[in-house]
Each structure stands twice: as structure tokens, then as C-alpha cells.
Motif scaffolding. Structure first.
Motif, PDB file in Angstrom:
ATOM      1  N   PHE A 146       0.822  -1.206   0.000  1.00 57.06           N
ATOM      2  CA  PHE A 146       0.000   0.000   0.000  1.00 57.06           C
ATOM      3  C   PHE A 146       0.859   1.261   0.000  1.00 57.06           C
ATOM      4  O   PHE A 146       0.438   2.309  -0.479  1.00 57.06           O
ATOM      5  CB  PHE A 146      -0.934   0.016   1.216  1.00 57.06           C
ATOM      6  N   ASP A 167      -1.336   4.220  -6.923  1.00 59.75           N
ATOM      7  CA  ASP A 167      -2.608   3.570  -7.238  1.00 59.75           C
ATOM      8  C   ASP A 167      -2.545   2.751  -8.526  1.00 59.75           C
ATOM      9  O   ASP A 167      -3.072   1.636  -8.583  1.00 59.75           O
ATOM     10  CB  ASP A 167      -3.735   4.610  -7.337  1.00 59.75           C
ATOM     11  N   LYS A 177      -6.684  -0.154  -4.363  1.00 63.03           N
ATOM     12  CA  LYS A 177      -6.439  -0.222  -2.923  1.00 63.03           C
ATOM     13  C   LYS A 177      -7.755  -0.237  -2.160  1.00 63.03           C
ATOM     14  O   LYS A 177      -7.916  -1.002  -1.204  1.00 63.03           O
ATOM     15  CB  LYS A 177      -5.576   0.967  -2.483  1.00 63.03           C
TER      16      LYS A 177
END
Length: 203
Positions: A34, A39, A50
């Protein structure tokens, strides 16, 4: 003299190896996908955004324990390992190498997470009743002027690594890469509005 030199040399090698392992463990522990990926890179690697992974974690996370035999693998990491395996069509060993896990551990994780995801199917996969089928036929007719349609089927190519052997070329698609053709269907589709919004669909 030579024996002393060998002892010193071996001790030094052991210290270097221990330090390398310590650093590798630190890097691996801090390797949070993450944080590591933006993204687009995250979506490219896991085929879910995510936000999508977090939502899936909310659904299946309570059913994932943290492993056995003292090996703590957080539920989110188990989910990411499984999604990476699904997204790449790769070998378990390669997925394990990228996460620093043994092939057996990856195999157990993929099996467990897959079963947990499949156990939620009743929440998301259901067939329309008679009223919904009639409504679907009407909306399809309004959309494309073809009567009696209650569903549509589409296929997509999921990339895989060449399976090898004499029949490997059977898996090469028209675009030149190896893949498995996966079929999906929509049993109920509500017509898209002019603003391209879709209010509901059933798998």
C-alpha cells in the motif's frame, strides 16, 4: 596460524551472513504494498484498487487467522499474496519469492483465502426471479430491440506463463501471449442511462 586464520575468516563470514539476513528481514517487514506502489502500480500488480482490496478485506478478513506453527502472516498479507497469484497467473514459487515466503506457505494461503472468498458467493451471486427476468427482457428489448434476452456472456483472456510441453501453443492467443479464456455472464443488466451510470447488476 592457518587454523586461526580460517577460524577468523569463518567467523567473519557468519557475521556478514547474519547481518545480511537481518537487513533482508527488516526490508521485507517494511515492504508494505500500500505504501510501495501508487494507485496505478498497485492496480497493475493486484488487479484491484487499494479501496477494492480494503473492501474485500472487510468481507473475508474475519475468517482468516494469522497462520500456524508460530508463523504470523497478517490477514491483509494473505489476501495480497492470493490476489497477486490470481493477477499474474504465475507459479506459487515465484509469488512466494516476491513476498519472501516458502512455496508451501503460499499454497496454503491461496487455498485458504480462495475458499473464504468463495464462501461469500451467496451474498453476491444470485439468479433473478420471474419478475426480474421479465424486467430484464423488457430493458434489453428497449436497448437493442431483440426480444427474449435475459443475459449476456463475455470472455476475457487471463495471462499465464507458458505451460510448456507439446501442447503449449494451444494456450497462445491471437495477441501472441499465453492465456486462459475465462467466461463470465450477466444474468440481469439494467440499461445504462445517458450519463453512463448503471444502477444494478447480477452475476
Amino acid at each position: 596460524m592457518a587454523a586461526e586464520y580460517l577460524d577468523i575468516d569463518l567467523n567473519f563470514q557468519h557475521e556478514v551472513i547474519a547481518e545480511m539476513l537481518r537487513r533482508e528481514r527488516m526490508i521485507r517487514d517494511r515492504a508494505n504494498p500500500f505504501v510501495m506502489y501508487d494507485d496505478l502500480d498497485f492496480l497493475d500488480r493486484f488487479r484491484l484498487s487499494k479501496a477494492g482490496v480494503i473492501e474485500l478485506m472487510r468481507i473475508v478478513g474475519n475468517h482468516l487467522d494469522e497462520g500456524r506453527r508460530g508463523i504470523d502472516i497478517p490477514p491483509m498479507m494473505q489476501l495480497l499474496v492470493t490476489l497477486r497469484y490470481f493477477a499474474t497467473g504465475s507459479y506459487l514459487r515465484l509469488v512466494g519469492d516476491s513476498f519472501g515466503m516458502h512455496i508451501t506457505t503460499v499454497s496454503n494461503i491461496v487455498k485458504k483465502v480462495s475458499r473464504n472468498i468463495a464462501s461469500q458467493r451467496a451474498m453476491y451471486i444470485h439468479y433473478p426471479d420471474e419478475r426480474q427476468r421479465l424486467n430484464t427482457q423488457q430493458q434489453f428489448f428497449r436497448l437493442c430491440r431483440i426480444p427474449g434476452i435475459i443475459g449476456a456472456i463475455d470472455c476475457t483472456h487471463i495471462p499465464i506463463i507458458s505451460p510448456g510441453g507439446q501442447n503449449a501453443e494451444i494456450f497462445r492467443n491471437r495477441k501472441g501471449f499465453f492465456s486462459v479464456n475465462v467466461q463470465g455472464g450477466l444474468l440481469l443488466i439494467l440499461a445504462c442511462c445517458k450519463n453512463s451510470s448503471v444502477s444494478e447488476f447480477y452475476l
